[in-house]
Design an enzyme around this catalytic site. Structure first.
Site, PDB file in Angstrom:
ATOM      1  N   SER A  62      40.797  21.742  27.002  1.00 18.56           N
ATOM      2  CA  SER A  62      40.782  23.407  25.745  1.00 18.56           C
ATOM      3  C   SER A  62      40.770  22.347  24.133  1.00 18.56           C
ATOM      4  O   SER A  62      39.909  23.282  23.244  1.00 18.56           O
ATOM      5  CB  SER A  62      42.726  23.922  25.251  1.00 18.56           C
ATOM      6  N   LYS A  65      37.785  25.195  22.639  1.00 20.33           N
ATOM      7  CA  LYS A  65      38.200  25.757  21.389  1.00 20.33           C
ATOM      8  C   LYS A  65      37.187  25.307  20.722  1.00 20.33           C
ATOM      9  O   LYS A  65      37.466  26.185  19.423  1.00 20.33           O
ATOM     10  CB  LYS A  65      39.808  26.167  21.570  1.00 20.33           C
ATOM     11  N   SER A 117      46.418  27.535  21.006  1.00 16.65           N
ATOM     12  CA  SER A 117      45.542  27.353  21.863  1.00 16.65           C
ATOM     13  C   SER A 117      45.429  28.599  23.249  1.00 16.65           C
ATOM     14  O   SER A 117      45.685  28.376  24.237  1.00 16.65           O
ATOM     15  CB  SER A 117      46.070  25.721  22.471  1.00 16.65           C
TER      16      SER A 117
END
Length: 386
Positions: A62, A65, A117
């Site tokens: 993640s 991101k 997230s």
């Protein structure tokens, strides 16, 4: 005596197995790091304090991101309304529970992406900006190469779910984070600890997943992003600031949350304990053989705490800052102040001096005039009354 000998051998063993870094005239001991790939960078000056496998290809999970967020912030209108697709609602992993057909601003999607997230928020952003995930990924990679300056990154999606070709490096993630933190909107969202969330069918409070920002607060934390998929292990990006020292820590592929947070705290402690960032302000004038040069922008350079530095400037205004062991810390071209500007400033100074002198000369004449006036009146009085 035996205890002393054992203690000596123990200390020698520690020094053999703990990595060290030569700084100034002595060795700094680097913490024992468990994460597979690591880099610690100063965000203003770009100085690298420590790195381990920093150019090795890794899965970011993640942490992807961060790229999606800064790309959306810079290349789209955050007030745009987006309509959530069925595809976005069916994504795996962490979500902000968007509903098909839900209308939501791009800014709110970026908040859900970074704070909670949300993989569904990532898909919604990708479809809004690129039409579909594949086209979005192509545009994102172009942006990361051409505008951010990444060399070894290839992203296949906006969220970081596993794809064997979805790769980056600790070094690239540090560059990306350094770039993104220059944007005030990104800074604000990246540092958010909690946010009231009102979706179409889901109302809650979003909390950052980064433990050092909330559950186990670390002094000076300014932001962070967590990541995990089976293939990447635990991944973490952390930013922190004390005085002028801005630290970025990237830790990749730790086997547990405990390890990755311990690594991060040790590296932050190490950086804040041993280093400082100094600044030469924009507009400062530096003179070289009667030529004047101005600093075009704030100059940041990082040194060991208390370390003496050497500053050199060439005849054409090339400015260098070197450490005590002659390491080049910073180089920049200064702006030359043209002669006309210098003369104008000199003329202005002379004119002010002349005005002041004129005023002072008139001021000193006042007592004389008063004295003459008094004598004249006195003389007339004598003449009148004889």
């Amino acid at each position: 005596m035996k205890k002393i000998v054992v203690a000596i051998f123990y200390l020698i063993g520690i020094n053999l197995f703990l990595p060290t870094l030569a700084i100034g005239n002595y060795q700094l001991t680097i913490p024992d790091i468990q994460s597979e790939a690591v880099i610690v960078v100063e965000g203003n000056s770009g100085k690298v304090f420590y790195q381990k496998n920093s150019s090795q290809s890794m899965y970011p999970a993640s942490l992807t991101k961060i790229a999606t967020a800064i790309y959306a912030i810079e290349k789209s209108n955050l007030e745009d309304q987006t309509i959530v697709s069925l595809n976005a609602t069916q994504v795996d992993g962490t979500r902000v529970y968007l509903e098909e057909g839900e209308e939501i601003t791009l800014k709110k999607l970026v908040q859900g992406l970074l704070i909670n997230s949300g993989n569904d928020a990532g898909i919604a952003i990708a479809e809004h900006m690129g039409g579909n995930v594949e086209k979005f990924a192509e545009k994102l990679n172009e942006y990361l190469i051409n505008e951010v300056g990444l060399q070894n990154t290839n992203f296949k999606n906006p969220h970081g779910l596993f794809d064997k070709d979805h790769i980056t490096t600790a070094e690239d993630l540090a560059i990306l984070t350094q770039y993104a933190m220059q944007n005030k909107v990104f800074q604000n969202i990246f540092s958010t600890k909690e946010l009231e969330w009102k979706g179409q069918d889901w109302e809650t409070t979003l909390y950052t997943h980064h433990k050092l920002m909330r559950e186990d607060p670390y002094t000076g934390i300014t932001g962070g992003k967590t990541g995990y998929v089976d293939q990447s292990g635990q991944t973490l990006v952390t930013t922190a600031q004390r005085d002028n020292l801005n630290i970025i820590v990237v830790t990749l592929n730790a086997s547990s949350k405990r390890d990755i947070y311990n690594d991060t705290k040790q590296l932050l402690d190490y950086a804040f304990e041993h280093f400082e960032t100094r600044v030469i302000p924009e507009g400062k004038v530096i003179i070289k053989n009667k030529n004047e040069f101005k600093v075009p922008q704030d100059i940041y350079y990082t040194t060991e705490k208390g370390e003496e530095t050497v500053q050199n400037i060439s005849e054409d205004g090339k400015f260098e800052i070197l450490s005590s062991n002659q390491e080049l810390l910073k180089t920049i071209q200064l702006d030359k102040v043209e002669r006309e500007q210098q003369n104008k400033g000199l003329s202005s100074t002379i004119e002010k001096k002349e005005q002041n002198n004129y005023f002072l000369s008139n001021l000193t004449a006042i007592p004389v005039i008063l004295t003459l006036a008094v004598l004249t009146l006195y003389y007339r009085r004598i003449k009148r009354y004889g």
